[in-house]
Design an enzyme around this catalytic site. Structure first.
Site, short mmCIF file in Angstrom:
data_model
loop_
_atom_site.label_atom_id
_atom_site.label_comp_id
_atom_site.label_asym_id
_atom_site.label_seq_id
_atom_site.Cartn_x
_atom_site.Cartn_y
_atom_site.Cartn_z
N ASP A 1 -46.73 34.17 -8.96
CA ASP A 1 -46.38 35.81 -8.87
C ASP A 1 -45.47 36.21 -9.77
OD1 ASP A 1 -46.65 38.53 -7.90
OD2 ASP A 1 -45.05 38.05 -6.84
N ASP B 1 -43.32 40.08 -10.00
CA ASP B 1 -42.25 40.77 -9.39
C ASP B 1 -41.88 40.20 -7.97
OD1 ASP B 1 -42.32 43.65 -10.95
OD2 ASP B 1 -44.21 42.44 -11.34
N ASP C 1 -44.10 35.61 -3.30
CA ASP C 1 -43.26 36.37 -2.14
C ASP C 1 -43.96 37.21 -1.45
OD1 ASP C 1 -42.09 39.51 -3.25
OD2 ASP C 1 -43.49 38.12 -4.15
#
Length: 223
Positions: A12, A14, A176
């Site tokens: 991922d 951001d 995240d």
């Protein structure tokens, strides 16, 4: 648990590799100011990130308009303004999380293929990779508008595994957000959940990633 048998690591962007909240918040508040709406605190902007740019803007507008939904025409105008504002500021205060550069270097030397699967619009990814001097580590990147589906759908992950000439079993997702973990589960891939990102103020462990890590550099222990 280690994953030394993997070939492809799908990151991922951001909240995992980069903290882009300062620049996202600047762009959101430029948009709100332009339309005479009140600013939003940076922590609230952070809680709106993860489902793509249009959802971020919708959530921000709804909050600033005291829980009213924007009309489709107003949303279209505000969204276009936001995209333009973000293009201007996306490489100002965004930074890599601690340990990211050193760990990418470690994984690169170990021979892993690395790619990015982001819910950020595609055109904004490469300038940030250049700005942070980490572009050479990645073979490919896709954004929310690269395909008809985005995370948590499995399609972007399956596409990247195929493009990188590997299998689901040899691929792993690092993220995240619940969108990353759910996408990995939908694709039948292992996943690493990192605890320091955004994830809507939820605990990443609740979504049952294969392993949970508190620091990006901890990846060096499992690869």
């Amino acid at each position: 648990m280690d994953f030394k048998d993997k070939e492809l690591i799908i990151f991922d962007f951001d909240g995992t590799l980069i903290n882009s909240i300062p620049d996202l918040a600047t762009a959101i508040n430029k948009m709100l100011t332009h339309f005479n709406l009140p600013d939003i605190e940076i922590d609230r902007v952070a809680s709106f990130v993860g489902n793509g740019a249009s959802t971020l803007v919708k959530r921000a507008l709804k909050l600033a308009m005291q829980d009213k939904d924007p009309t489709s025409d107003f949303f279209a105008e505000a969204f276009a303004f936001y995209l333009s504002a973000y293009k201007e500021v996306s490489c100002q205060k965004t930074f890599t999380y601690p340990g990211v550069v050193e760990t990418l270097n470690y994984l690169d030397k170990k021979g892993y293929k690395m790619v990015i699967c982001s819910n950020k619009p595609f055109d904004y990814i490469e300038p940030i990779l250049d700005f942070l001097s980490i572009k050479p580590y990645f073979k490919r990147w896709i954004g929310e508008d690269s395909m008809s589906e985005k995370k948590p759908h499995a399609a972007p992950l399956l596409y990247l595994a195929k493009e990188m000439n590997t299998t689901v079993e040899k691929s792993i997702v690092v993220g995240d957000s619940k969108n990353d973990i759910l996408a990995a589960q939908n694709a039948g891939m292992n996943s690493v959940g990192v605890t320091y990102g955004y994830n809507y103020n939820e605990n990443i462990a609740d979504y049952k990633p294969s392993i949970v890590l508190d620091r990006f550099s901890d990846l060096q222990k499992i690869f």
